[in-house]
Design a protein around this motif. Structure first.
Motif, PDB file in Angstrom:
ATOM      1  N   UNK A   1      37.935  44.266  42.346  1.00  0.00           N
ATOM      2  CA  UNK A   1      36.736  43.499  42.022  1.00  0.00           C
ATOM      3  C   UNK A   1      36.346  43.613  40.548  1.00  0.00           C
ATOM      4  N   UNK A   2      36.976  44.499  39.828  1.00  0.00           N
ATOM      5  CA  UNK A   2      36.711  44.623  38.399  1.00  0.00           C
ATOM      6  C   UNK A   2      35.309  45.062  38.043  1.00  0.00           C
ATOM      7  N   UNK A   3      34.674  45.850  38.915  1.00  0.00           N
ATOM      8  CA  UNK A   3      33.302  46.304  38.657  1.00  0.00           C
ATOM      9  C   UNK A   3      33.299  47.488  37.695  1.00  0.00           C
ATOM     10  N   UNK A   4      32.182  47.722  36.995  1.00  0.00           N
ATOM     11  CA  UNK A   4      32.094  48.873  36.091  1.00  0.00           C
ATOM     12  C   UNK A   4      32.262  50.180  36.855  1.00  0.00           C
ATOM     13  N   UNK A   5      32.675  51.219  36.135  1.00  0.00           N
ATOM     14  CA  UNK A   5      32.969  52.499  36.778  1.00  0.00           C
ATOM     15  C   UNK A   5      31.748  53.085  37.471  1.00  0.00           C
ATOM     16  N   UNK A   6      30.563  52.917  36.872  1.00  0.00           N
ATOM     17  CA  UNK A   6      29.370  53.531  37.474  1.00  0.00           C
ATOM     18  C   UNK A   6      28.979  52.828  38.767  1.00  0.00           C
ATOM     19  N   UNK A   7      29.236  51.531  38.860  1.00  0.00           N
ATOM     20  CA  UNK A   7      28.965  50.811  40.111  1.00  0.00           C
ATOM     21  C   UNK A   7      29.935  51.275  41.199  1.00  0.00           C
TER      22      UNK A   7
END
Length: 419
Positions: free
Chosen positions: A113-119
């Motif tokens: 999904x290419x979400x940021x690491x913190x998400x």
């Protein structure tokens, strides 16, 4: 007086002695009475380290020490969470694959999904908390034994991991922030010494404040000589470790691998946080009370069901953190993440360190000590080129010895009228 009460006194520093000699006599009396705490784990760890160092001098090199920390980090984190459940006299057989599910969620959110690491990290931790909440509700509210619930979850989570990673595929974890956790993240030598100084100063300040607080309220406190001995011992051991890890361990002149791995700071922070929760909060005191006598705790007004649910939530949340640490070390997630011997080593770490399987006795530090024992056995026997079968046999024997020591000491304590 119960063993759990004695253990609480030991953690709080309730010793009637005023000198080092008297303190030592009191400690030996408690050991003879069955309150051995983490002593067997400490002696076992020292014996193993000396034996492997003599047999394989490369065991004490900077590269192998760093490898030990990376190897044992995930299992140690999971074992920390298991301590909360074991203190209640319960068990969580799903913790290993729960960590695998959460690691898979992390990898899918990052890669697919290419979400940021913190998400992705929040998603993995939230998944762990949700798993613990469901297990806790089934155990506390429906009355299903934790062994049955977590065994069912153990089987189901294996399938969940397969579904998340699409069967037998490997999902890469290439995010640089995640990889710094337990793959290539290191403090500079200066940062390592600063971290060391802050740790020792914090330990000394905590001990002195605790002693001041107890003396001010007219309670027995640890002698200053005992506090000094503890701090100096930890300072020497940690100082030697930092000095060793600051040595160059790279064989490539173009790439430096000096410094303390960042996962050490994560382990230290989790150890402090969990210890604070158990030792310095009402929730922690209630965990020990429920583990010591559930019915008496209920009659004393403690919300037993809420404590049990919260313990499972903490356990699965720590399993999620352990899954993130494992995914960082492997830089990937596969169908075996959280499987194989992860659960056995995590439970073994907690028990070998001194946490009782019968509930009411143990500390989070036990998980760290037990995790070190397990990691040293696996690493040292690997250096000596023993087969995986031999490693399993030796680890199993050590776990059996730890459980046997726990049973014998509890019987001695009961015979002495301490439980």
């Amino acid at each position: 007086m119960s063993v759990s009460m004695l253990d609480a006194q030991e953690r709080a520093g309730e010793h009637p002695s005023s000198g080092l000699g008297a303190y030592t006599r009191d400690y030996l009396a408690r050991v003879r009475g069955g309150n051995m705490g983490a002593l067997p784990a400490v002696l076992g760890l020292l014996t193993l380290v000396v034996a492997f160092s003599v047999a394989r001098p490369e065991f004490v090199t900077a590269g192998n020490l760093a490898n030990l920390l990376h190897q044992g980090a995930a299992v140690t984190v999971i074992a920390m969470g298991l301590v909360f459940v074991l203190l209640l006299g319960e068990i969580d057989l799903s913790a290993g694959f729960a960590s695998g599910v959460c690691a898979s969620v992390l990898a899918v959110l990052l890669t697919n999904f290419g979400l940021p690491w913190y998400v992705a990290v929040l998603g993995a931790i939230a998944t762990g908390a949700a798993i613990g909440l469901v297990i806790g509700l089934l155990v506390a509210k429906l009355g299903i034994p934790s062994f049955v619930v977590t065994l069912a979850a153990f089987l189901a989570f294996q399938g969940a991991v397969l579904l998340l990673v699409k069967g037998g595929t490997i999902v890469a974890v290439d995010d640089p922030t995640i990889k710094k956790i337990n793959f290539d993240g290191r403090f500079t030598p200066l940062q390592g010494w600063v971290l060391y100084g802050v740790t020792i100063a914090g330990m000394l300040a905590l001990h002195l404040w605790r002693r001041y607080s107890r003396v001010r309220h007219g309670l027995a406190a640890d002698p200053l000589s005992v506090i000094a001995l503890r701090v100096v011992t930890v300072a020497v051991l940690l100082g030697a470790a930092v000095w060793t890890l600051n040595l160059e361990r790279s064989k490539n002149d173009a790439i430096s691998q000096r410094g303390v791995p960042m996962v050490v700071a994560i382990l230290g922070l989790l150890l402090w946080l969990c210890t604070f929760v158990l030792n310095r909060t009402a929730f922690g005191r209630h965990v020990y009370a429920v583990g010591g006598n559930r019915e008496a705790s209920r009659r004393a007004g403690i919300h037993v069901d809420a404590i049990r649910i919260a313990a499972f939530v903490i356990c699965s949340t720590m399993a999620a953190v352990g899954g993130i640490v494992a995914a960082s070390r492997d830089a990937s997630v596969n169908p075996n993440t959280g499987g194989s011997n992860v659960l056995l080593y995590a439970v073994g770490a907690a028990v070998i360190g001194g946490t009782s399987l019968f509930g009411g006795k143990g500390r989070v530090l036990n998980a760290v000590l037990g995790g070190a024992v397990v990691a040293v056995i696996e690493n040292g026997m690997g250096l000596m080129e023993y087969s995986p079968g031999t490693k399993y046999v030796v680890t199993g024997v050590v776990l059996l010895l730890a459980a046997g020591i726990d049973a014998v000491t509890r019987r001695r304590a009961a015979a002495a009228g301490l439980r």
